[in-house]
Design a protein around this motif. Structure first.
Motif, PDB file in Angstrom:
ATOM      1  N   VAL A 121       6.451 -29.838  24.377  1.00  0.00           N
ATOM      2  CA  VAL A 121       7.114 -28.532  24.320  1.00  0.00           C
ATOM      3  C   VAL A 121       7.287 -27.992  25.741  1.00  0.00           C
ATOM      4  CG1 VAL A 121       6.917 -26.135  23.533  1.00  0.00           C
ATOM      5  CG2 VAL A 121       6.317 -28.010  21.977  1.00  0.00           C
ATOM      6  N   VAL A 122       6.251 -28.140  26.560  1.00  0.00           N
ATOM      7  CA  VAL A 122       6.340 -27.695  27.955  1.00  0.00           C
ATOM      8  C   VAL A 122       7.413 -28.495  28.690  1.00  0.00           C
ATOM      9  CG1 VAL A 122       5.109 -27.560  30.168  1.00  0.00           C
ATOM     10  CG2 VAL A 122       3.971 -26.843  28.048  1.00  0.00           C
ATOM     11  N   MET A 123       7.453 -29.794  28.475  1.00  0.00           N
ATOM     12  CA  MET A 123       8.456 -30.629  29.135  1.00  0.00           C
ATOM     13  C   MET A 123       9.876 -30.215  28.742  1.00  0.00           C
ATOM     14  SD  MET A 123       6.491 -34.300  28.775  1.00  0.00           S
ATOM     15  CE  MET A 123       7.735 -35.310  29.588  1.00  0.00           C
ATOM     16  N   LEU A 124      10.079 -29.922  27.464  1.00  0.00           N
ATOM     17  CA  LEU A 124      11.401 -29.478  27.018  1.00  0.00           C
ATOM     18  C   LEU A 124      11.730 -28.108  27.595  1.00  0.00           C
ATOM     19  CD1 LEU A 124      11.296 -30.807  23.366  1.00  0.00           C
ATOM     20  CD2 LEU A 124      12.926 -31.503  25.148  1.00  0.00           C
ATOM     21  N   ALA A 125      10.723 -27.255  27.716  1.00  0.00           N
ATOM     22  CA  ALA A 125      10.935 -25.942  28.329  1.00  0.00           C
ATOM     23  C   ALA A 125      11.399 -26.091  29.774  1.00  0.00           C
ATOM     24  CB  ALA A 125       9.653 -25.114  28.252  1.00  0.00           C
ATOM     25  N   VAL A 126      10.779 -27.018  30.487  1.00  0.00           N
ATOM     26  CA  VAL A 126      11.202 -27.305  31.864  1.00  0.00           C
ATOM     27  C   VAL A 126      12.633 -27.828  31.859  1.00  0.00           C
ATOM     28  CG1 VAL A 126      10.801 -28.777  33.886  1.00  0.00           C
ATOM     29  CG2 VAL A 126       8.867 -27.690  32.724  1.00  0.00           C
ATOM     30  N   GLY A 127      12.937 -28.722  30.919  1.00  0.00           N
ATOM     31  CA  GLY A 127      14.289 -29.268  30.817  1.00  0.00           C
ATOM     32  C   GLY A 127      15.340 -28.207  30.543  1.00  0.00           C
ATOM     33  N   MET A 128      14.939 -27.135  29.863  1.00  0.00           N
ATOM     34  CA  MET A 128      15.870 -26.034  29.578  1.00  0.00           C
ATOM     35  C   MET A 128      15.875 -24.985  30.682  1.00  0.00           C
ATOM     36  SD  MET A 128      15.648 -25.268  25.520  1.00  0.00           S
ATOM     37  CE  MET A 128      13.996 -25.779  25.120  1.00  0.00           C
ATOM     38  N   GLY A 129      14.961 -25.120  31.635  1.00  0.00           N
ATOM     39  CA  GLY A 129      14.880 -24.130  32.707  1.00  0.00           C
ATOM     40  C   GLY A 129      14.300 -22.803  32.235  1.00  0.00           C
ATOM     41  N   LEU A 130      13.426 -22.851  31.232  1.00  0.00           N
ATOM     42  CA  LEU A 130      12.845 -21.620  30.702  1.00  0.00           C
ATOM     43  C   LEU A 130      11.861 -21.006  31.687  1.00  0.00           C
ATOM     44  CD1 LEU A 130      12.046 -22.531  26.965  1.00  0.00           C
ATOM     45  CD2 LEU A 130      14.143 -21.572  27.932  1.00  0.00           C
ATOM     46  N   SER A 131      11.749 -19.703  31.624  1.00  0.00           N
ATOM     47  CA  SER A 131      10.751 -18.996  32.420  1.00  0.00           C
ATOM     48  C   SER A 131       9.377 -19.241  31.809  1.00  0.00           C
ATOM     49  CB  SER A 131      11.054 -17.495  32.424  1.00  0.00           C
ATOM     50  OG  SER A 131      10.834 -16.955  31.119  1.00  0.00           O
ATOM     51  N   ALA A 132       8.348 -18.820  32.511  1.00  0.00           N
ATOM     52  CA  ALA A 132       6.986 -18.947  31.984  1.00  0.00           C
ATOM     53  C   ALA A 132       6.856 -18.157  30.685  1.00  0.00           C
ATOM     54  CB  ALA A 132       5.970 -18.472  33.018  1.00  0.00           C
ATOM     55  N   ASP A 133       7.408 -16.954  30.629  1.00  0.00           N
ATOM     56  CA  ASP A 133       7.324 -16.136  29.409  1.00  0.00           C
ATOM     57  C   ASP A 133       8.060 -16.784  28.243  1.00  0.00           C
ATOM     58  OD1 ASP A 133       5.760 -14.196  30.614  1.00  0.00           O
ATOM     59  OD2 ASP A 133       7.475 -12.909  31.127  1.00  0.00           O
ATOM     60  N   GLU A 134       9.237 -17.315  28.500  1.00  0.00           N
ATOM     61  CA  GLU A 134       9.994 -17.989  27.445  1.00  0.00           C
ATOM     62  C   GLU A 134       9.248 -19.227  26.949  1.00  0.00           C
ATOM     63  OE1 GLU A 134      14.672 -17.147  28.471  1.00  0.00           O
ATOM     64  OE2 GLU A 134      13.543 -18.425  29.854  1.00  0.00           O
ATOM     65  N   THR A 135       8.596 -19.921  27.861  1.00  0.00           N
ATOM     66  CA  THR A 135       7.809 -21.097  27.485  1.00  0.00           C
ATOM     67  C   THR A 135       6.630 -20.690  26.614  1.00  0.00           C
ATOM     68  OG1 THR A 135       8.467 -22.233  29.506  1.00  0.00           O
ATOM     69  CG2 THR A 135       6.526 -23.089  28.363  1.00  0.00           C
ATOM     70  N   GLN A 136       5.977 -19.593  26.972  1.00  0.00           N
ATOM     71  CA  GLN A 136       4.859 -19.099  26.164  1.00  0.00           C
ATOM     72  C   GLN A 136       5.327 -18.788  24.743  1.00  0.00           C
ATOM     73  OE1 GLN A 136       2.266 -19.926  27.609  1.00  0.00           O
ATOM     74  NE2 GLN A 136       1.365 -18.307  28.851  1.00  0.00           N
ATOM     75  N   ASP A 137       6.484 -18.144  24.622  1.00  0.00           N
ATOM     76  CA  ASP A 137       7.040 -17.835  23.300  1.00  0.00           C
ATOM     77  C   ASP A 137       7.345 -19.112  22.527  1.00  0.00           C
ATOM     78  OD1 ASP A 137       6.894 -15.106  23.811  1.00  0.00           O
ATOM     79  OD2 ASP A 137       9.017 -14.949  24.391  1.00  0.00           O
ATOM     80  N   LEU A 138       7.932 -20.091  23.197  1.00  0.00           N
ATOM     81  CA  LEU A 138       8.256 -21.356  22.541  1.00  0.00           C
ATOM     82  C   LEU A 138       6.988 -22.070  22.068  1.00  0.00           C
ATOM     83  CD1 LEU A 138      10.360 -23.430  21.654  1.00  0.00           C
ATOM     84  CD2 LEU A 138      10.271 -24.394  23.977  1.00  0.00           C
ATOM     85  N   LEU A 139       5.947 -22.025  22.868  1.00  0.00           N
ATOM     86  CA  LEU A 139       4.681 -22.632  22.462  1.00  0.00           C
ATOM     87  C   LEU A 139       4.130 -21.948  21.208  1.00  0.00           C
ATOM     88  CD1 LEU A 139       3.032 -23.199  25.949  1.00  0.00           C
ATOM     89  CD2 LEU A 139       3.526 -24.980  24.259  1.00  0.00           C
ATOM     90  N   ARG A 140       4.174 -20.626  21.164  1.00  0.00           N
ATOM     91  CA  ARG A 140       3.690 -19.891  19.994  1.00  0.00           C
ATOM     92  C   ARG A 140       4.503 -20.249  18.751  1.00  0.00           C
ATOM     93  NH1 ARG A 140       3.820 -15.671  23.759  1.00  0.00           N
ATOM     94  NH2 ARG A 140       1.756 -15.188  24.547  1.00  0.00           N
ATOM     95  N   ILE A 141       5.831 -20.254  18.893  1.00  0.00           N
ATOM     96  CA  ILE A 141       6.705 -20.584  17.772  1.00  0.00           C
ATOM     97  C   ILE A 141       6.420 -21.997  17.271  1.00  0.00           C
ATOM     98  CG2 ILE A 141       9.112 -21.119  17.167  1.00  0.00           C
ATOM     99  CD1 ILE A 141       9.886 -18.728  18.993  1.00  0.00           C
ATOM    100  N   SER A 142       6.096 -22.889  18.193  1.00  0.00           N
ATOM    101  CA  SER A 142       5.824 -24.284  17.847  1.00  0.00           C
ATOM    102  C   SER A 142       4.427 -24.489  17.284  1.00  0.00           C
ATOM    103  CB  SER A 142       6.017 -25.177  19.081  1.00  0.00           C
ATOM    104  OG  SER A 142       7.351 -25.090  19.537  1.00  0.00           O
ATOM    105  N   GLY A 143       3.646 -23.416  17.206  1.00  0.00           N
ATOM    106  CA  GLY A 143       2.318 -23.487  16.616  1.00  0.00           C
ATOM    107  C   GLY A 143       1.214 -23.825  17.594  1.00  0.00           C
ATOM    108  N   TYR A 144       1.493 -23.728  18.877  1.00  0.00           N
ATOM    109  CA  TYR A 144       0.498 -24.042  19.895  1.00  0.00           C
ATOM    110  C   TYR A 144       0.041 -22.783  20.615  1.00  0.00           C
ATOM    111  CZ  TYR A 144       1.865 -28.862  19.205  1.00  0.00           C
ATOM    112  OH  TYR A 144       2.111 -30.092  18.641  1.00  0.00           O
ATOM    113  N   ALA A 145      -1.149 -22.881  21.185  1.00  0.00           N
ATOM    114  CA  ALA A 145      -1.659 -21.788  22.002  1.00  0.00           C
ATOM    115  C   ALA A 145      -0.808 -21.691  23.262  1.00  0.00           C
ATOM    116  CB  ALA A 145      -3.121 -22.050  22.376  1.00  0.00           C
TER     117      ALA A 145
END
Length: 142
Positions: free
Chosen positions: A80-104
């Motif tokens: 999920v983190v790798m895909l977030a980097v691939g999308m150029g997400l910010s740290a906050d957007e990555t945190q949201d994506l991790l939560r949505i994906s069921g991860y801390a």
């Protein structure tokens, strides 16, 4: 026409009554819980990105990544983190994506997570993040 997340948020800001807001955007609001594949596809669409470009920048194996986007595979927290980097997400957007994906979310007081947050904040590539992790003696993003 489907509204983007940004358009829905703008409509929300301009409307005082939730029922009025809901009547003008209800068809674009998803009722079932978000899963990582849907969240990833929504982010790609909202940001006007191409999956192939995101996957290439993520450093993930192409076939596996497409299976993640199609919902056939559930990505690990690192993926999920790798895909977030691939999308150029910010740290906050990555945190949201991790939560949505069921991860801390990444925890700033945990050394490896802190290094990942640093990489996200500085918009490092997956390769550069892995170099940083390697230098610090942490497990690489794979």
């Amino acid at each position: 026409m489907k509204k983007t997340t940004g358009e829905l948020l703008e409509m929300m800001k301009k409307t005082d009554d939730y029922k009025t807001y809901l009547s003008s955007g209800a068809e674009d609001i998803v009722r079932e819980p978000m899963k990582s594949d849907r969240a990833l596809n929504a982010l790609v669409a909202d940001k006007g990105l191409k999956k192939a470009d995101v996957i290439a920048r993520s450093g993930m194996e192409v076939h596996y990544a497409y299976q993640v986007f199609s919902g056939l595979r559930v990505p690990t927290r690192d993926k999920v983190v790798m895909l977030a980097v691939g999308m150029g997400l910010s740290a906050d957007e990555t945190q949201d994506l991790l939560r949505i994906s069921g991860y801390a979310p990444l925890y700033a007081k945990a050394a490896r997570d802190n290094a990942l947050l640093f990489g996200l904040t500085k918009h490092l590539s997956v390769i550069d993040m892995n170099c940083l992790l390697y230098e610090l003696g942490f497990e690489l993003l794979t």
